[in-house]
Motif scaffolding. Structure first.
Motif, PDB file in Angstrom:
ATOM      1  N   THR A 155       3.109   9.424  -0.860  1.00 24.48           N
ATOM      2  CA  THR A 155       1.988  10.272  -0.414  1.00 24.48           C
ATOM      3  C   THR A 155       2.465  11.251   0.656  1.00 24.48           C
ATOM      4  OG1 THR A 155       0.426   8.458  -0.832  1.00 24.48           O
ATOM      5  CG2 THR A 155      -0.348  10.264   0.545  1.00 24.48           C
ATOM      6  N   LYS A 158      -4.651   3.233   8.295  1.00 26.85           N
ATOM      7  CA  LYS A 158      -4.266   1.837   8.030  1.00 26.85           C
ATOM      8  C   LYS A 158      -4.583   1.429   6.586  1.00 26.85           C
ATOM      9  CE  LYS A 158      -3.842  -0.337  12.501  1.00 26.85           C
ATOM     10  NZ  LYS A 158      -3.929   0.894  13.333  1.00 26.85           N
ATOM     11  N   ARG A 194      -3.013  11.555  -3.813  1.00 24.76           N
ATOM     12  CA  ARG A 194      -2.838  10.093  -3.664  1.00 24.76           C
ATOM     13  C   ARG A 194      -3.801   9.336  -4.587  1.00 24.76           C
ATOM     14  NH1 ARG A 194      -5.020   5.742  -2.222  1.00 24.76           N
ATOM     15  NH2 ARG A 194      -6.978   6.811  -1.747  1.00 24.76           N
ATOM     16  N   ASN A 247      -4.086   3.144   4.128  1.00 26.88           N
ATOM     17  CA  ASN A 247      -3.166   3.928   3.288  1.00 26.88           C
ATOM     18  C   ASN A 247      -3.813   5.149   2.641  1.00 26.88           C
ATOM     19  OD1 ASN A 247      -0.932   2.458   3.958  1.00 26.88           O
ATOM     20  ND2 ASN A 247      -1.103   1.070   2.207  1.00 26.88           N
ATOM     21  N   SER A 271       2.277   5.397  -3.226  1.00 27.27           N
ATOM     22  CA  SER A 271       2.558   4.574  -2.049  1.00 27.27           C
ATOM     23  C   SER A 271       2.548   5.471  -0.805  1.00 27.27           C
ATOM     24  CB  SER A 271       3.932   3.924  -2.200  1.00 27.27           C
ATOM     25  OG  SER A 271       4.946   4.924  -2.110  1.00 27.27           O
ATOM     26  N   PRO A 272       2.471   4.896   0.401  1.00 33.50           N
ATOM     27  CA  PRO A 272       2.465   5.736   1.614  1.00 33.50           C
ATOM     28  C   PRO A 272       3.652   6.702   1.700  1.00 33.50           C
ATOM     29  CG  PRO A 272       1.771   3.521   2.180  1.00 33.50           C
ATOM     30  CD  PRO A 272       2.173   3.478   0.735  1.00 33.50           C
ATOM     31  N   MET A 299      -0.798   8.723   7.829  1.00 36.70           N
ATOM     32  CA  MET A 299      -1.599   7.810   7.005  1.00 36.70           C
ATOM     33  C   MET A 299      -2.521   6.954   7.865  1.00 36.70           C
ATOM     34  SD  MET A 299      -0.448   8.626   4.017  1.00 36.70           S
ATOM     35  CE  MET A 299      -1.108   7.353   2.915  1.00 36.70           C
TER      36      MET A 299
END
Length: 291
Positions: free
Chosen positions: A42, A168, A32, A170, A38-39, A166
């Motif tokens: 990832t 918060k 990441r 990220n 991005s989440p 994830m």
């Protein structure tokens, strides 16, 4: 929680079941960080790299590699993870910045980002043509797709669980999973018992938050006489080098190198897996041309 990523390999039911479980939080977080994914990307990459690492344990040769490649018609386009037999993995995603609304159950919509397409499993022992197995994607959620690959391409009844949770901010809170397989001589009654136990698994990320890899296998296979045979450290590692990049440039052929030289500028080559930059000055390119 252990600071080091690692996997364990074991057997159960007197060798009729083989099993792998891994914790890959740092590996997924490093991917990441390098690619600023991005989440959703990832989560997808974390799942795929966990699977590649568990499948990589089975490689026999020092230089053997296994590559899991997913090509879909969703906005993520493609995912690639390559692992060796030493616990090293690297990965890259076609569109690392993809963002989609969450699914109805609140989970990241990895399947929507991947779309329909194919999973290829490439085993390369460096001695010639690699072995390639390919299956159509079932859901794009990755665990089910690898499960399907095992049952269709290798005829091995398997249960694959992969998860990435994830924070918060990220960053990656948890990553890892398990692969449990019945070997060809396993008794049929064992399949029913195992299916009953695995049907109780509703969230892989919940299990990863609660258990270490050993405890996870104990939770799933404790009733079957689990024996752990190996523990191996895991890491995100790219083996790129200037020499490898030179070989790649030479393989492009004379015309390509001449075309680069015609710009009369130094050229920058970036590694897809780790973003490391290699600068080639005009005289470097001329030297490659002569070689």
């Amino acid at each position: 929680m252990a600071n080091t990523d690692y996997l364990v390999r074991g057997t159960a039911a007197e060798g009729q079941i083989r099993a792998f479980a891994c914790s890959t939080r740092n590996t997924a977080e490093e991917q990441r960080r390098i690619h600023n994914t991005s989440p959703i990307a990832t989560a997808a990459m974390g799942r795929l790299m966990s699977a590649a690492l568990m499948m990589g344990v089975e490689l026999k040769g020092e230089k053997d590699l296994i590559t899991l490649s997913i090509k879909g018609d969703g906005p993520m386009k493609s995912l690639v993870a390559t692992a060796d037999s030493h616990g090293n993995v690297k990965g890259v995603c076609g569109n690392p910045y993809v963002i989609l609304p969450a699914r109805e159950d609140g989970h990241l919509n990895v399947g929507g980002a991947v779309g329909k397409g194919f999973l290829s499993v490439i085993r390369d022992n460096g001695l010639g043509e690699p072995y390639v197995g390919q299956t159509a994607l079932i859901s794009g959620e990755i665990a089910e797709d690898i499960n399907a690959y095992y049952s269709i391409s290798e005829q091995i009844p398997s249960s694959v669980g992969l998860g990435v949770l994830m924070n918060k901010e990220n960053t990656v809170a948890e990553s890892g999973g398990f692969i449990i397989q019945l070997l060809p001589f396993a008794e049929e009654s064992l399949l029913d018992k195992l299916e009953e136990k695995l049907s109780k698994v509703h969230s892989v990320t919940d299990l990863l938050a609660k258990y270490s890899p050993e405890e996870l296998l104990e939770y799933l296979l404790g009733d079957f006489g689990l024996e752990i045979h190996e523990k191996r450290e895991l890491r995100y590692h790219c083996n790129c080098s200037r020499e490898r990049v030179e070989k790649a440039l030479i393989s492009l052929g004379k015309k390509e190198i001449e075309s680069l030289l015609s710009d009369h500028k130094s050229q920058e080559v970036r590694c897809d897996f780790c973003n490391k930059k290699y600068i080639f000055l005009e005289n470097d390119l001329e030297e490659l041309l002569n070689r």
